[in-house]
Design a protein around this motif. Sequence first.
Motif, PDB file in Angstrom:
ATOM      1  N   GLU A  88      76.947-119.478  74.140  1.00 52.41           N
ATOM      2  CA  GLU A  88      77.005-120.811  74.741  1.00 52.41           C
ATOM      3  C   GLU A  88      77.757-121.790  73.832  1.00 52.41           C
ATOM      4  OE1 GLU A  88      72.814-120.977  77.232  1.00 52.41           O
ATOM      5  OE2 GLU A  88      72.874-121.807  75.205  1.00 52.41           O
ATOM      6  N   ASN A  89      78.234-122.896  74.449  1.00 50.43           N
ATOM      7  CA  ASN A  89      78.800-123.986  73.662  1.00 50.43           C
ATOM      8  C   ASN A  89      77.691-124.960  73.277  1.00 50.43           C
ATOM      9  OD1 ASN A  89      78.259-125.459  75.991  1.00 50.43           O
ATOM     10  ND2 ASN A  89      80.405-125.595  76.631  1.00 50.43           N
ATOM     11  N   GLU A  90      78.068-126.077  72.668  1.00 53.66           N
ATOM     12  CA  GLU A  90      77.058-127.020  72.175  1.00 53.66           C
ATOM     13  C   GLU A  90      76.311-127.733  73.303  1.00 53.66           C
ATOM     14  OE1 GLU A  90      80.423-130.492  71.338  1.00 53.66           O
ATOM     15  OE2 GLU A  90      79.134-129.755  69.726  1.00 53.66           O
ATOM     16  N   GLN A  91      76.842-127.657  74.510  1.00 52.03           N
ATOM     17  CA  GLN A  91      76.152-128.229  75.670  1.00 52.03           C
ATOM     18  C   GLN A  91      75.220-127.221  76.350  1.00 52.03           C
ATOM     19  OE1 GLN A  91      79.714-128.767  75.399  1.00 52.03           O
ATOM     20  NE2 GLN A  91      79.114-130.663  74.331  1.00 52.03           N
ATOM     21  N   GLY A  92      75.127-126.020  75.791  1.00 58.30           N
ATOM     22  CA  GLY A  92      74.266-125.000  76.371  1.00 58.30           C
ATOM     23  C   GLY A  92      74.874-124.303  77.567  1.00 58.30           C
ATOM     24  N   GLN A  93      76.211-124.317  77.676  1.00 58.40           N
ATOM     25  CA  GLN A  93      76.888-123.676  78.800  1.00 58.40           C
ATOM     26  C   GLN A  93      77.522-122.357  78.340  1.00 58.40           C
ATOM     27  OE1 GLN A  93      79.505-127.110  79.272  1.00 58.40           O
ATOM     28  NE2 GLN A  93      78.647-127.447  81.323  1.00 58.40           N
ATOM     29  N   PRO A  94      77.330-121.268  79.066  1.00 53.74           N
ATOM     30  CA  PRO A  94      77.948-119.989  78.698  1.00 53.74           C
ATOM     31  C   PRO A  94      79.473-120.075  78.703  1.00 53.74           C
ATOM     32  CG  PRO A  94      76.203-119.658  80.306  1.00 53.74           C
ATOM     33  CD  PRO A  94      76.427-121.142  80.223  1.00 53.74           C
ATOM     34  N   VAL A  95      80.089-119.540  77.646  1.00 56.58           N
ATOM     35  CA  VAL A  95      81.555-119.586  77.535  1.00 56.58           C
ATOM     36  C   VAL A  95      82.188-118.200  77.432  1.00 56.58           C
ATOM     37  CG1 VAL A  95      81.651-121.915  76.578  1.00 56.58           C
ATOM     38  CG2 VAL A  95      81.389-119.952  75.039  1.00 56.58           C
ATOM     39  N   ASN A  96      81.428-117.191  76.954  1.00 51.00           N
ATOM     40  CA  ASN A  96      81.980-115.844  76.859  1.00 51.00           C
ATOM     41  C   ASN A  96      80.839-114.842  76.728  1.00 51.00           C
ATOM     42  OD1 ASN A  96      81.376-115.199  73.944  1.00 51.00           O
ATOM     43  ND2 ASN A  96      82.736-116.949  73.597  1.00 51.00           N
ATOM     44  N   TYR A  97      81.178-113.561  76.855  1.00 55.22           N
ATOM     45  CA  TYR A  97      80.174-112.525  76.624  1.00 55.22           C
ATOM     46  C   TYR A  97      80.827-111.211  76.232  1.00 55.22           C
ATOM     47  CZ  TYR A  97      81.136-110.686  81.373  1.00 55.22           C
ATOM     48  OH  TYR A  97      81.732-110.166  82.494  1.00 55.22           O
ATOM     49  N   LEU A  98      80.044-110.397  75.507  1.00 58.88           N
ATOM     50  CA  LEU A  98      80.400-109.017  75.181  1.00 58.88           C
ATOM     51  C   LEU A  98      79.426-108.107  75.916  1.00 58.88           C
ATOM     52  CD1 LEU A  98      80.742-109.215  71.263  1.00 58.88           C
ATOM     53  CD2 LEU A  98      82.491-109.695  72.973  1.00 58.88           C
ATOM     54  N   GLN A  99      79.916-106.949  76.357  1.00 58.35           N
ATOM     55  CA  GLN A  99      79.048-106.025  77.084  1.00 58.35           C
ATOM     56  C   GLN A  99      79.396-104.578  76.756  1.00 58.35           C
ATOM     57  OE1 GLN A  99      79.282-106.326  81.353  1.00 58.35           O
ATOM     58  NE2 GLN A  99      77.592-104.908  81.704  1.00 58.35           N
ATOM     59  N   THR A 100      78.362-103.769  76.506  1.00 58.07           N
ATOM     60  CA  THR A 100      78.516-102.324  76.332  1.00 58.07           C
ATOM     61  C   THR A 100      77.420-101.630  77.131  1.00 58.07           C
ATOM     62  OG1 THR A 100      77.138-102.336  74.336  1.00 58.07           O
ATOM     63  CG2 THR A 100      79.528-102.500  74.010  1.00 58.07           C
ATOM     64  N   GLY A 101      77.591-100.326  77.354  1.00 58.80           N
ATOM     65  CA  GLY A 101      76.588 -99.596  78.122  1.00 58.80           C
ATOM     66  C   GLY A 101      76.529 -98.127  77.753  1.00 58.80           C
ATOM     67  N   LEU A 102      75.349 -97.543  77.918  1.00 54.88           N
ATOM     68  CA  LEU A 102      75.128 -96.117  77.724  1.00 54.88           C
ATOM     69  C   LEU A 102      74.855 -95.452  79.071  1.00 54.88           C
ATOM     70  CD1 LEU A 102      72.763 -96.092  74.604  1.00 54.88           C
ATOM     71  CD2 LEU A 102      75.117 -95.247  74.664  1.00 54.88           C
ATOM     72  N   ALA A 103      75.160 -94.166  79.151  1.00 53.87           N
ATOM     73  CA  ALA A 103      74.833 -93.357  80.318  1.00 53.87           C
ATOM     74  C   ALA A 103      73.961 -92.198  79.868  1.00 53.87           C
ATOM     75  CB  ALA A 103      76.109 -92.836  80.988  1.00 53.87           C
ATOM     76  N   GLN A 104      72.849 -91.967  80.571  1.00 57.36           N
ATOM     77  CA  GLN A 104      71.934 -90.894  80.198  1.00 57.36           C
ATOM     78  C   GLN A 104      72.553 -89.541  80.481  1.00 57.36           C
ATOM     79  OE1 GLN A 104      68.058 -91.399  81.891  1.00 57.36           O
ATOM     80  NE2 GLN A 104      67.219 -89.537  80.973  1.00 57.36           N
ATOM     81  N   THR A 105      72.425 -88.608  79.543  1.00 53.04           N
ATOM     82  CA  THR A 105      72.927 -87.254  79.762  1.00 53.04           C
ATOM     83  C   THR A 105      71.975 -86.520  80.701  1.00 53.04           C
ATOM     84  OG1 THR A 105      71.752 -86.423  77.816  1.00 53.04           O
ATOM     85  CG2 THR A 105      74.020 -87.187  77.501  1.00 53.04           C
ATOM     86  N   PRO A 106      72.471 -85.546  81.465  1.00 53.38           N
ATOM     87  CA  PRO A 106      71.655 -84.949  82.522  1.00 53.38           C
ATOM     88  C   PRO A 106      70.594 -83.965  82.042  1.00 53.38           C
ATOM     89  CG  PRO A 106      73.823 -83.923  82.460  1.00 53.38           C
ATOM     90  CD  PRO A 106      73.868 -85.064  81.479  1.00 53.38           C
ATOM     91  N   GLU A 107      70.660 -83.509  80.794  1.00 58.00           N
ATOM     92  CA  GLU A 107      69.711 -82.497  80.346  1.00 58.00           C
ATOM     93  C   GLU A 107      68.285 -83.048  80.312  1.00 58.00           C
ATOM     94  OE1 GLU A 107      72.276 -83.471  78.628  1.00 58.00           O
ATOM     95  OE2 GLU A 107      73.710 -81.818  78.579  1.00 58.00           O
ATOM     96  N   PRO A 108      67.345 -82.395  81.014  1.00 59.94           N
ATOM     97  CA  PRO A 108      65.946 -82.863  80.984  1.00 59.94           C
ATOM     98  C   PRO A 108      65.313 -82.589  79.628  1.00 59.94           C
ATOM     99  CG  PRO A 108      66.096 -80.794  82.183  1.00 59.94           C
ATOM    100  CD  PRO A 108      67.515 -81.204  81.859  1.00 59.94           C
ATOM    101  N   GLN A 109      64.434 -83.481  79.213  1.00 55.97           N
ATOM    102  CA  GLN A 109      63.754 -83.341  77.930  1.00 55.97           C
ATOM    103  C   GLN A 109      62.252 -83.210  78.158  1.00 55.97           C
ATOM    104  OE1 GLN A 109      65.645 -83.017  75.236  1.00 55.97           O
ATOM    105  NE2 GLN A 109      67.442 -83.380  76.528  1.00 55.97           N
ATOM    106  N   GLU A 110      61.590 -82.399  77.337  1.00 61.49           N
ATOM    107  CA  GLU A 110      60.152 -82.211  77.467  1.00 61.49           C
ATOM    108  C   GLU A 110      59.397 -83.396  76.868  1.00 61.49           C
ATOM    109  OE1 GLU A 110      58.745 -78.559  75.908  1.00 61.49           O
ATOM    110  OE2 GLU A 110      60.039 -77.314  77.175  1.00 61.49           O
ATOM    111  N   GLU A 111      58.327 -83.792  77.545  1.00 64.78           N
ATOM    112  CA  GLU A 111      57.489 -84.876  77.038  1.00 64.78           C
ATOM    113  C   GLU A 111      56.594 -84.369  75.913  1.00 64.78           C
ATOM    114  OE1 GLU A 111      55.375 -86.754  80.192  1.00 64.78           O
ATOM    115  OE2 GLU A 111      57.141 -87.894  80.836  1.00 64.78           O
TER     116      GLU A 111
END
Length: 311
Positions: A160-183
């Motif tokens: 945000e800027n000094e007025q509390g207004q959003p001015v930019n953003y960064l974004q990343t993401g993960l994707a789950q692999t299909p292999e099932p895992q044991e609990e």
Amino acid sequence: MQWGQIKTLFILCFLVLDIFLLHHFINNPRSNIELTEDVPQEENLRNNVNGLDNLPSDPPVEEAMLYAEQKELSGEDVEAINALPEQSSVILDNHLIISRFNEPLDVDIDENPEAVGNYIWHFEEYSYFGKDEETNTHIYFQNLERPIYFNHSAVILVQENEQGQPVNYLQTGLAQTPEPQEEEEINHPFAALDVLYSRGGYINSGDEITSEVTLGYHNLLPLPNGVQVLAPTWEFEVNEDEYFYVNAFERHITARNTSEFIDEMRTQTNQYFSGGSSVDMQAADDSWDEEQVDEFLEELINQFQEIDGVE
């Protein structure tokens, strides 16, 4: 009575006592002994740490490891990002989205963290964590069934800027692999708290758990093929400004700081912009030329530097 008879009587009495104690030990489960030993620890925590009502009353008892990999953006993804309103975007290494709003948005994230939802790609996959006042940045963690804490590859940072207004953003993401895992069986959150207080010294007498203790994922280690191994992890917010993460399998402790995390993300991003970087960089709008991309990045870096530290 002769002394020899008295001594023999004492020996017989102690022998009977030993046999009784041995019989009692063999016929009582070990769990009963452990429960008796654990009671003072629980009482100690309740007497010295505040906010224990924030511990879940019915926590899960089993959980699986999560394997995930960096989400690679397709051509359709880039088109969807370019179609987002009131912004321009650049994509680095086909996974890091950097967007700058054409004009500061007239929304209040403090009042409504969902207010930027229409401006961010796949926003519904992320949950609001909070605001870092030092950098004037709002943090959103990605969810893959549960939140992924402080991961460079699974986060949205809205500045945000000094007025509390959003001015930019960064974004990343993960994707789950299909292999099932044991609990596997995980530790109770009370046991995790005991590690923080009794063994780690991270929580002191008089401290308070100031938010609901939740189970999410934290990075355990990266594999050579780029897959991340994420362990079930208990999150503790202490005194509203400290965050501790306890591995629910092995009770390893990690302390995180929001300002340091944001600085790590900014440093990583700036390295992409350095002259010697070989990063693949593309504008979401394919009509941009190289000069327009350079101007965009320069203005973005200036925003980072100008806004940081606004109160």
